[in-house]
Motif scaffolding. Structure first.
Motif, PDB file in Angstrom:
ATOM      1  N   ASN A 132       7.929  -7.475   6.495  1.00  0.00           N
ATOM      2  CA  ASN A 132       7.983  -7.313   4.889  1.00  0.00           C
ATOM      3  C   ASN A 132       7.364  -8.711   4.144  1.00  0.00           C
ATOM      4  O   ASN A 132       6.565  -8.462   3.333  1.00  0.00           O
ATOM      5  CB  ASN A 132       9.484  -7.217   4.178  1.00  0.00           C
ATOM      6  CG  ASN A 132      10.156  -5.868   4.664  1.00  0.00           C
ATOM      7  OD1 ASN A 132       9.460  -5.032   4.766  1.00  0.00           O
ATOM      8  ND2 ASN A 132      11.334  -5.837   4.531  1.00  0.00           N
ATOM      9  N   LYS A 171       6.861   0.653  -1.578  1.00  0.00           N
ATOM     10  CA  LYS A 171       5.710   0.790  -1.040  1.00  0.00           C
ATOM     11  C   LYS A 171       5.316   2.330  -1.102  1.00  0.00           C
ATOM     12  O   LYS A 171       5.890   3.138  -1.270  1.00  0.00           O
ATOM     13  CB  LYS A 171       5.694   0.478   0.528  1.00  0.00           C
ATOM     14  CG  LYS A 171       5.968  -1.054   0.544  1.00  0.00           C
ATOM     15  CD  LYS A 171       6.347  -1.439   1.855  1.00  0.00           C
ATOM     16  CE  LYS A 171       6.984  -2.870   1.976  1.00  0.00           C
ATOM     17  NZ  LYS A 171       7.376  -3.293   3.250  1.00  0.00           N
ATOM     18  N   GLY A 183      13.973  -0.253   6.576  1.00  0.00           N
ATOM     19  CA  GLY A 183      13.912  -1.650   7.301  1.00  0.00           C
ATOM     20  C   GLY A 183      15.147  -2.464   7.138  1.00  0.00           C
ATOM     21  O   GLY A 183      15.873  -2.969   7.915  1.00  0.00           O
TER      22      GLY A 183
HETATM   23 MG    MG Z   1      10.010  -2.959   5.828  1.00  0.00          MG
END
Ligand code: MG
Ligand code: ADP
Length: 724
Positions: free
Chosen positions: A622, A677, A686
């Motif tokens: 990230n 995103k 995540g």
């Molecule tokens: Mg991520």
């Protein structure tokens, strides 16, 4: 009830009628009443004259030659004025052969009666009695006035009677022998005694019923009977005779007091008995009027203006009889049956009253029936009311029974309804339960689907990490292997040269002198620069070794990282994990990113190492993404630091100088599926995985971020997992 006052009112009305009838007889003037042997009691009304003396102008010294005596033309004189001070005069002759004659005035409760006998121009007092004098001083023990006329047989004498009264008056007066006069008194005692007997029986009978049925109608009724008795006792003079003989003053109060009270109780009794509130609510005000006016009568009585009380009693007596009779008639017409009894009872009393009045005017002959009509009427009335009450109670009981039966029916019906409703309800509940079970099942299915999807996504996230990882591995291994590969060609050439030298040495022909041959070989050695080749081979081998070592290192890093699925807690050095993650990420790192490693010594931490590597990998990816997104192209820094947080905890910080994020994003980054995103670039899982892993380690994760400056993830982990 005591309606003596009422009958007097009626009488006033009727008197006008009969005055006309009797006026023709009036011209006879005064005559001497002679009483013969064997005569019955003789009414002296007709033979008497009256002189009204309202201002008490005369006394016994002046009255005897006063003029203006008016003859009375009736058997029973009637004085309608409200306050009376009258002189009556009559003469009589005793021809009975008896020693004397007696006068009987049949009106108890006169304030004062005084009798004088005329002797020449003098009047001698022969009798004085009344409410103002103690009963015990009376010549004869009788509630009426009995006066010895002191008239020897054969004599004729004239008498003056002074009568004082505080209310209008009827004055039945008779003369006769003593035995006849006292005989009349005995009849009086007998009849009135019988009357009180009836009242007593009614009283106790209804008292008994009251205690057994506990109905307030009975209470009013027995109070009514009680006061009725008391009122009749007072007005008949028996109260004075038997109960308060030496309280002359009291008697005059008692008549008004008890009469008022009995009327008030009669009103109070009539209200619930006739159910006036229900059937004739508009008449309730009239009841109030009666109650107030009778209270006023009592007050006036004690205030010393008894004549006002008598006026109130007289007016009300008439009004009340009218009111009660018309009300009960009205209510019985409305269909309330007990009112009929009431109507009959009161009508009988009214009838008795009329009989009494008619007797007083001589229309009906005077006898024990007409003389005591009020007592008959009153007792019949009381008995009828008692029957009415019993009937009413019966009716009520019946009604109650009927209503109880109805209530029972209704409650049974209700029960049936409730049962039906319950069945319906049960069916509904069953239906709903099935529906609920269905939806529960489908929810369960949805949940299962969701779980499957989630694990697919988690898998996808894993694959994504794996993608990064594979790219990292490929890149990392590619370099040293290329290095090795590129060293092999020159090494082969070098070795080929060496092989050639060795070949030349093997081809040496020792049959000829070798020095020339050796010179050739040396020339060749010179040509290929053997010393250089030796050096080159060393460095090429060194390069190969380096490449191999590097590759081995990477493979070892990979092993460290690939402990993803280890489920046992292990004590590991966290920098190893951090390092290998960094190594794997190196290939996907933008060129302008510089890694700063700021490792302070920390003890080995008890953890699931594969899981923690996943954490580092996710956070660092990230961070790299955020820095790549920064438009500037200046050098960015990925700073990884470790330190001892406190005695029991270590701290790992991963900071970037990327885009940073607003609070609205920061609040949600740990939510599953939250991503900013583009589709295909991020799953949004995540950090949610990171969060659950840190939770599993009983650690904490904090985020500090400033837009345009960067983001720092701070992870604090216990050195010893608390489960141990
Ligand atoms: Mg991520
Ligand atoms: P994903 O990476 O698939 O979007 P994550 O759970 O890893 O999902 O991250 C969630 C979101 O948190 C990202 O989409 C991003 O907006 C934000 N985020 C995470 N780390 C950083 C960071 N270092 N700098 C800025 N934004 C970040």
């Amino acid at each position: 009830m005591n309606l003596r006052s009422c009958h007097k009112q009626l009488q006033i009305g009727i008197v006008a009628l009969f005055t006309l009838l009797t006026v023709s007889l009036s011209l006879k003037g005064q005559e001497v009443i002679s009483v013969h042997q064997g005569d019955n009691l003789k009414s002296i009304g007709m033979g008497t004259s009256v002189k009204y003396d309202p201002h008490r102008f005369y006394d016994e010294k002046t009255i005897w030659d006063a003029t203006g005596f008016q003859p009375i033309h009736k058997d029973i004189p009637n004085f309608p004025e409200s306050k009376i001070n009258n002189w009556l005069r009559f003469s009589c002759t005793n021809q009975t052969g008896q020693a004397t004659l007696h006068l009987l005035i049949q009106t108890p409760n006169l304030p004062e009666v005084t009798v004088f006998k005329q002797t020449g121009d003098r009047l001698n007092l022969i009798y004085r009695a009344g409410d103002r004098y103690p009963y015990l001083q009376r010549q004869e023990d009788d509630v009426n006035f009995i006066c010895d006329l002191h008239i020897p047989s054969g004599d004729t004498a004239t008498y003056f009677i002074r009568v004082v009264s505080d209310h209008h008056l009827q004055l039945p007066m008779v003369i006769g022998t003593r035995s006849l006069v006292t005989g009349a008194g005995a009849t009086n005692v007998f009849i009135i005694g019988a009357y009180f007997g009836i009242l007593l029986v009614i009283f106790f009978y209804n008292l008994f019923i009251y205690f057994s049925v506990n109905d307030k109608n009975y209470l009013y009724y027995i109070i009514y009977v009680f006061f009725l008795g008391l009122a009749q006792m007072s007005s008949s003079g028996f109260g004075f005779k038997y109960f308060w003989p030496d309280q002359p003053g009291l008697n005059q109060y008692m008549v008004i007091l008890t009469s008022s009270l009995v009327c008030m109780v009669a009103i109070m009794f009539a209200i619930p008995f006739l159910q006036q509130r229900k059937y004739a609510p508009k008449l309730m005000g009239i009841n109030l009027y009666f109650l107030i006016s009778y209270t006023m009568a009592i007050i006036c009585d004690f205030a010393g203006v008894g004549f006002v009380s008598y006026i109130i009693l007289n007016v009300n007596g008439f009004l009340m009889a009218f009111f009660v009779i018309s009300t009960s008639a009205y209510i019985s017409r409305k269909g309330f049956k007990p009112a009929l009894f009431y109507l009959v009872a009161w009508s009988i009393y009214m009838l008795a009253l009329i009989v009494y009045v008619l007797k007083n005017f001589g229309i009906i002959s005077s006898n024990n029936f007409s003389n005591y009509a009020l007592y008959w009427g009153s007792s019949i009335e009381a008995v009828l009311l008692s029957i009415a009450l019993a009937d009413k109670i019966n009716t009520l009981t019946r009604e109650k029974q009927v209503s109880q039966e109805q209530a029972l029916e209704i409650s049974l019906e209700n029960e049936r309804l409730v049962r039906e409703q319950n069945l319906l309800l049960e069916a509904k509940v069953h239906e709903r339960t099935i529906e609920l079970e269905d939806s529960n099942r489908s929810l369960h299915d949805t949940l299962e689907n969701l779980k499957a999807t989630q694990s697919q996504l988690v898998e996808a996230e894993k694959m994504a990490s794996l993608g990064v990882l594979t790219a990292g591995i490929a890149h990392e291994i590619n370099n040293p292997i290329n290095f090795v590969k590129s060293n092999i060609k020159p090494l082969q050439l070098d070795i080929q040269d060496l092989w050639e030298i060795i070949d030349q040495y093997e081809k040496l022909d020792f049959s000829v002198p070798v020095s020339d041959q050796l010179a050739l070989i040396n020339a060749f050695k010179k040509k290929i620069d053997l010393s250089y080749i030796k050096e080159e081979i060393g460095s090429l081998l060194q390069g190969i070794e380096d490449g191999a070592i590097r590759t081995a290192e990477i493979v070892r890093g990979l092993r460290t990282f690939s402990r993803v699925d280890e489920t046992e807690l292990k004590k590991v050095n966290l920098y190893e994990g951090l390092d290998s993650t960094l190594v794997l990420l190196r290939s996907s790192m933008p060129n302008n990113v510089q890694v700063v490693r700021n490792f302070q010594t920390i003890p080995p931490v008890e953890c699931f190492p594969g899981k923690l590597n996943q954490v580092f990998m996710n956070i660092m990816s990230n961070a790299l993404y955020a820095m790549a997104k920064k438009p500037s192209g200046e050098t960015e820094y990925l700073t990884v630091s470790t330190r001892l947080y406190d005695g029991d905890h270590v701290e790992i910080k991963i900071a970037d100088t990327g885009t940073g994020m607003p609070d609205s994003v920061k609040e949600k980054i740990f939510d599953p599926f939250f991503t900013t995103k583009e589709i295909g670039e991020g799953t949004g899982l995540g950090l949610s995985i990171v969060f659950s892993i840190i939770e599993k380690h009983k650690g904490r994760i904090l985020v500090h971020s400033t837009i345009g400056v960067g983001t720092e993830f701070q992870i604090i982990l216990p050195i010893v997992h608390p489960s141990n």
